[in-house]
Write a protein that holds these residues in place. Structure first.
Motif, mmCIF file in Angstrom:
data_model
loop_
_atom_site.group_PDB
_atom_site.id
_atom_site.type_symbol
_atom_site.label_atom_id
_atom_site.label_comp_id
_atom_site.label_asym_id
_atom_site.label_seq_id
_atom_site.Cartn_x
_atom_site.Cartn_y
_atom_site.Cartn_z
ATOM 1 N N PRO A 32 0.806 -1.224 0.000
ATOM 2 C CA PRO A 32 0.000 0.000 0.000
ATOM 3 C C PRO A 32 0.842 1.279 0.000
ATOM 4 O O PRO A 32 0.509 2.244 -0.703
ATOM 5 N N ALA A 33 1.934 1.298 0.745
ATOM 6 C CA ALA A 33 2.793 2.487 0.775
ATOM 7 C C ALA A 33 3.451 2.700 -0.585
ATOM 8 O O ALA A 33 3.538 3.845 -1.064
ATOM 9 N N SER A 34 3.899 1.639 -1.221
ATOM 10 C CA SER A 34 4.512 1.768 -2.543
ATOM 11 C C SER A 34 3.489 2.203 -3.583
ATOM 12 O O SER A 34 3.797 3.020 -4.458
ATOM 13 N N LEU A 35 2.286 1.690 -3.494
ATOM 14 C CA LEU A 35 1.227 2.099 -4.409
ATOM 15 C C LEU A 35 0.894 3.575 -4.203
ATOM 16 O O LEU A 35 0.724 4.328 -5.170
ATOM 17 N N PHE A 36 0.818 4.002 -2.959
ATOM 18 C CA PHE A 36 0.587 5.411 -2.666
ATOM 19 C C PHE A 36 1.684 6.281 -3.285
ATOM 20 O O PHE A 36 1.405 7.316 -3.887
ATOM 21 N N MET A 37 2.951 5.846 -3.158
ATOM 22 C CA MET A 37 4.053 6.629 -3.722
ATOM 23 C C MET A 37 4.000 6.645 -5.244
ATOM 24 O O MET A 37 4.350 7.644 -5.865
ATOM 25 N N TYR A 38 3.563 5.551 -5.847
ATOM 26 C CA TYR A 38 3.408 5.548 -7.307
ATOM 27 C C TYR A 38 2.373 6.585 -7.727
ATOM 28 O O TYR A 38 2.610 7.373 -8.641
ATOM 29 N N TRP A 80 11.608 -2.358 -1.146
ATOM 30 C CA TRP A 80 12.856 -2.827 -0.565
ATOM 31 C C TRP A 80 13.350 -1.898 0.551
ATOM 32 O O TRP A 80 13.834 -2.374 1.583
ATOM 33 N N MET A 81 13.247 -0.604 0.341
ATOM 34 C CA MET A 81 13.700 0.348 1.372
ATOM 35 C C MET A 81 12.887 0.184 2.655
ATOM 36 O O MET A 81 13.444 0.234 3.753
ATOM 37 N N LEU A 82 11.599 -0.003 2.513
ATOM 38 C CA LEU A 82 10.773 -0.209 3.703
ATOM 39 C C LEU A 82 11.121 -1.535 4.381
ATOM 40 O O LEU A 82 11.192 -1.617 5.606
ATOM 41 N N LYS A 83 11.338 -2.564 3.595
ATOM 42 C CA LYS A 83 11.682 -3.866 4.196
ATOM 43 C C LYS A 83 13.000 -3.789 4.955
ATOM 44 O O LYS A 83 13.126 -4.285 6.073
ATOM 45 N N TRP A 84 14.007 -3.181 4.355
ATOM 46 C CA TRP A 84 15.333 -3.133 4.962
ATOM 47 C C TRP A 84 15.406 -2.222 6.182
ATOM 48 O O TRP A 84 16.240 -2.444 7.058
ATOM 49 N N SER A 85 14.557 -1.194 6.217
ATOM 50 C CA SER A 85 14.830 -0.187 7.238
ATOM 51 C C SER A 85 13.608 0.368 7.957
ATOM 52 O O SER A 85 13.772 1.295 8.742
ATOM 53 N N TYR A 86 12.405 -0.172 7.726
ATOM 54 C CA TYR A 86 11.264 0.384 8.449
ATOM 55 C C TYR A 86 11.431 0.114 9.942
ATOM 56 O O TYR A 86 11.811 -0.967 10.356
ATOM 57 N N LEU A 137 6.842 8.656 2.070
ATOM 58 C CA LEU A 137 6.734 7.197 2.065
ATOM 59 C C LEU A 137 6.777 6.651 3.490
ATOM 60 O O LEU A 137 5.936 5.846 3.886
ATOM 61 N N TYR A 138 7.727 7.107 4.275
ATOM 62 C CA TYR A 138 7.855 6.638 5.645
ATOM 63 C C TYR A 138 6.638 7.058 6.467
ATOM 64 O O TYR A 138 6.102 6.268 7.250
ATOM 65 N N ALA A 139 6.202 8.309 6.285
ATOM 66 C CA ALA A 139 5.039 8.804 7.030
ATOM 67 C C ALA A 139 3.787 7.997 6.704
ATOM 68 O O ALA A 139 3.001 7.661 7.599
ATOM 69 N N PHE A 140 3.596 7.658 5.430
ATOM 70 C CA PHE A 140 2.437 6.863 5.040
ATOM 71 C C PHE A 140 2.454 5.512 5.747
ATOM 72 O O PHE A 140 1.445 5.089 6.320
ATOM 73 N N GLU A 141 3.598 4.829 5.718
ATOM 74 C CA GLU A 141 3.698 3.510 6.353
ATOM 75 C C GLU A 141 3.523 3.630 7.869
ATOM 76 O O GLU A 141 2.858 2.799 8.490
#
Length: 154
Positions: A32-38, A80-86, A137-141
């Protein structure tokens, strides 16, 4: 022209080949966060073209050249960025800063050469745009997770 269309297709498809490495759970969590960023990037892309912040080249209709980049590397990199560092905000900022600096100071010349994107903003302005996307992106997640956990306790 034929080669540039093959390049656009490769740009969109190759990042998706990494999805099995991401894992089903991570994909579902961060999709959902990636879709929002798209969607956000697509809106800003249209606005930026009107305001002449950048020039977009013709892709494969109905998509322009930037659509292939947003559907491929932008979308998958967000996952990938969210997976590695959220959950580790400083790590998230460092990873994204490094990625965007490399992209802007090295990758943009190739984007122009291969007729994908011609940025008319200064490199610092464009870096600011990408950094704001990172924060969004981070704020959305973060908000999505807070809402999800608060709904569990109702």
């Amino acid at each position: 022209m034929k080669n540039s269309k093959l390049l656009l297709i490769a740009i969109a498809v190759i990042p998706w080949l990494t999805i099995p490495l991401l894992g089903r759970r991570s994909f579902r969590t961060f999709f959902p966060a990636s879709l929002f960023m798209y969607i956000f990037s697509k809106v800003v892309s249209v606005i930026g073209k009107r305001k002449k912040w950048w020039g977009l080249y013709e892709g494969i209709p109905p998509l322009n050249s930037m659509d292939f980049f947003m559907l491929g590397p932008y979308f998958i990199t967000s996952l990938w960025m969210l997976k590695w560092s959220y959950g580790k905000f400083s790590r998230f900022l460092i990873y994204n800063a490094l990625l965007h600096i490399v992209y802007i100071f090295l990758g943009l010349k190739y984007m122009k050469r291969y007729r994908i994107l011609n940025v008319k903003l200064s490199k610092i302005q464009y870096l600011g745009y990408h950094f704001s996307r990172t924060l969004l992106l981070y704020a959305f997640e973060f908000i999505k997770r807070k809402l999800k956990t608060s709904m569990l306790y109702i």
